[in-house]
Design an enzyme around this catalytic site. Structure first.
Site, PDB file in Angstrom:
ATOM      1  N   THR A 204      60.815  83.080  28.151  1.00  0.00           N
ATOM      2  CA  THR A 204      61.090  83.819  27.371  1.00  0.00           C
ATOM      3  C   THR A 204      61.162  83.294  25.790  1.00  0.00           C
ATOM      4  OG1 THR A 204      62.159  85.307  28.759  1.00  0.00           O
ATOM      5  CG2 THR A 204      63.357  85.760  26.775  1.00  0.00           C
ATOM      6  N   GLY A 234      65.861  92.775  33.307  1.00  0.00           N
ATOM      7  CA  GLY A 234      66.190  91.802  33.400  1.00  0.00           C
ATOM      8  C   GLY A 234      66.674  91.873  31.839  1.00  0.00           C
TER       9      GLY A 234
HETATM   10  N1  ASP Z   1      66.215  86.737  30.761  1.00  0.00           N
HETATM   11  C1  ASP Z   1      64.499  86.389  31.553  1.00  0.00           C
HETATM   12  C2  ASP Z   1      64.364  87.611  32.351  1.00  0.00           C
HETATM   13  O1  ASP Z   1      65.753  87.629  33.195  1.00  0.00           O
HETATM   14  C3  ASP Z   1      64.048  85.879  31.542  1.00  0.00           C
HETATM   15  C4  ASP Z   1      63.969  84.268  30.473  1.00  0.00           C
HETATM   16  O2  ASP Z   1      64.657  84.359  30.232  1.00  0.00           O
HETATM   17  O3  ASP Z   1      63.808  83.389  31.084  1.00  0.00           O
HETATM   18  O4  ASP Z   1      63.897  88.453  32.190  1.00  0.00           O
END
Ligand code: ASP
Length: 341
Positions: A204, A234
């Site tokens: 992300t 998310g």
């Molecule tokens: N936080 C993101 C999600 O849960 C994923 C990530 O940060 O890698 O969608």
């Protein structure tokens, strides 16, 4: 609410008396600052080729320099956050825009959010599949609709109506992400998987900026987590969980989103700093290294305080991250070392 910096200047003016007219006219500008992340997770030196590492580093440096140039020319923190995140979305290395991870169904569903700490305005999109740069759609929701969060086809038609750039499903696909999905599917078949997602799917992106007028903005963009269920959303597009900004604190998060939502991570960091009068850095350390670790939530955050001091905290092996506070001097780090003093 009186923010901490306003309170400090109030106290100062009570102590030293009203400023002279000439001084008041020449109100000093804040020194801009920008901090970014490109995801946290199992990132180990041994498993990364020198070539791939170089590609990550130069993608982050390019985004930092471009975002800082916006601030350096007097642009707003919102513009800097959007510019920076768009570049990271366009890079195939990060799990946002092009290069997003796949759902269990083999599709890409993107989430993004942005917040202007100086006005508490915020915008977000979730589960979009046709928008090339979800962060710009999030900003459009904030500025061109009365809403904060639009999802799925509704968000897409809103963005299309405004002329935002669209992309075919194939645009988002990279072989590396497809392979991660295949590996995850295999683990599922072997019944050895206990977690709904694989750590290798992290990536992300996020940015927090402070502009010369002292305004903080924060934004986050993601494809979510590998093998997520169709329709799963998310923390990244949830204001207060993955993204948050107020008058003197801004946060963007990355990690196992369900935990970041349940612990309202981004807001909790700013609220702790505000209510308890502790530094944003200390609040971030408490939330990521104590609260999340005890809960079993892996990931990290980037944050800025009202003076532009960066915090980059993660409870994983590594986090793609960078910061910049003067032109053409980007700093980037990946593993568990190399942060600002
Ligand atoms: N936080 C993101 C999600 O849960 C994923 C990530 O940060 O890698 O969608």
């Amino acid at each position: 609410m009186i923010c901490r910096t306003t309170m400090a200047s109030l106290l100062l003016s009570l102590l030293v008396g009203p400023p002279m007219q000439a001084q008041a006219a020449a109100s000093p500008e804040t020194r801009p600052s920008l901090v970014i992340h490109g995801g946290a997770g199992t990132i180990e030196r041994d498993s990364m080729s020198a070539e791939l590492e170089e590609q990550y580093r130069s993608a982050m440096e390019g985004a930092l320099v471009a975002g800082y140039a916006v601030l350096d020319q007097g642009g707003s923190s919102l513009d800097a956050v959007e510019t920076t995140i768009r570049l990271l979305e366009d890079s195939p290395f990060f799990n946002a825009g092009k290069g997003a991870v796949f759902t269990a169904d083999g599709t890409n569903e993107l989430d993004a959010s942005i917040m202007d700490g100086s006005t508490r305005q915020a915008g977000a999109v979730a589960s979009v599949t046709t928008l090339k740069n979800p962060i710009s759609a999030a900003r459009a929701v904030m500025e061109k609709s009365p809403h904060v969060l639009l999802v799925g086809p509704g968000a897409e038609s809103f963005a299309r109506h405004l002329g935002l750039e669209e992309a075919e499903p194939d645009y988002f696909r990279t072989d590396r992400r497809w392979q991660q999905l295949e590996e995850r599917r295999q683990r599922e078949r072997d019944a050895s998987a206990t977690e709904p997602v694989g750590g290798s799917g992290f990536g992300t992106v996020g940015a927090v900026a402070l502009d010369s007028k002292g305004r903080i903005a924060a934004g986050t963009s993601t494809g979510g987590m590998t093998f997520k269920r169709h329709g799963r959303v998310g923390d990244s597009p949830i204001i207060g969980a993955g993204t948050y900004a107020d008058g003197d604190c801004g946060v963007s998060a990355t990690g196992h989103g369900e935990f970041f939502i349940r612990y309202a991570v981004a807001h909790d960091i700013c609220a702790r700093a505000d209510y308890r009068g502790i530094s944003v850095a200390k609040a971030a350390e408490e939330v990521v290294m104590q609260v999340l670790v005890e809960a079993g939530g892996s990931g990290g955050i980037i944050a800025l305080d009202g003076e532009g001091r960066p915090s980059l905290v993660f409870n994983t092996e590594g986090m793609y991250r960078g910061w910049i506070a003067s032109p053409d001097e980007p700093h980037v780090a990946i593993y568990g070392d190399g942060d600002p003093e």
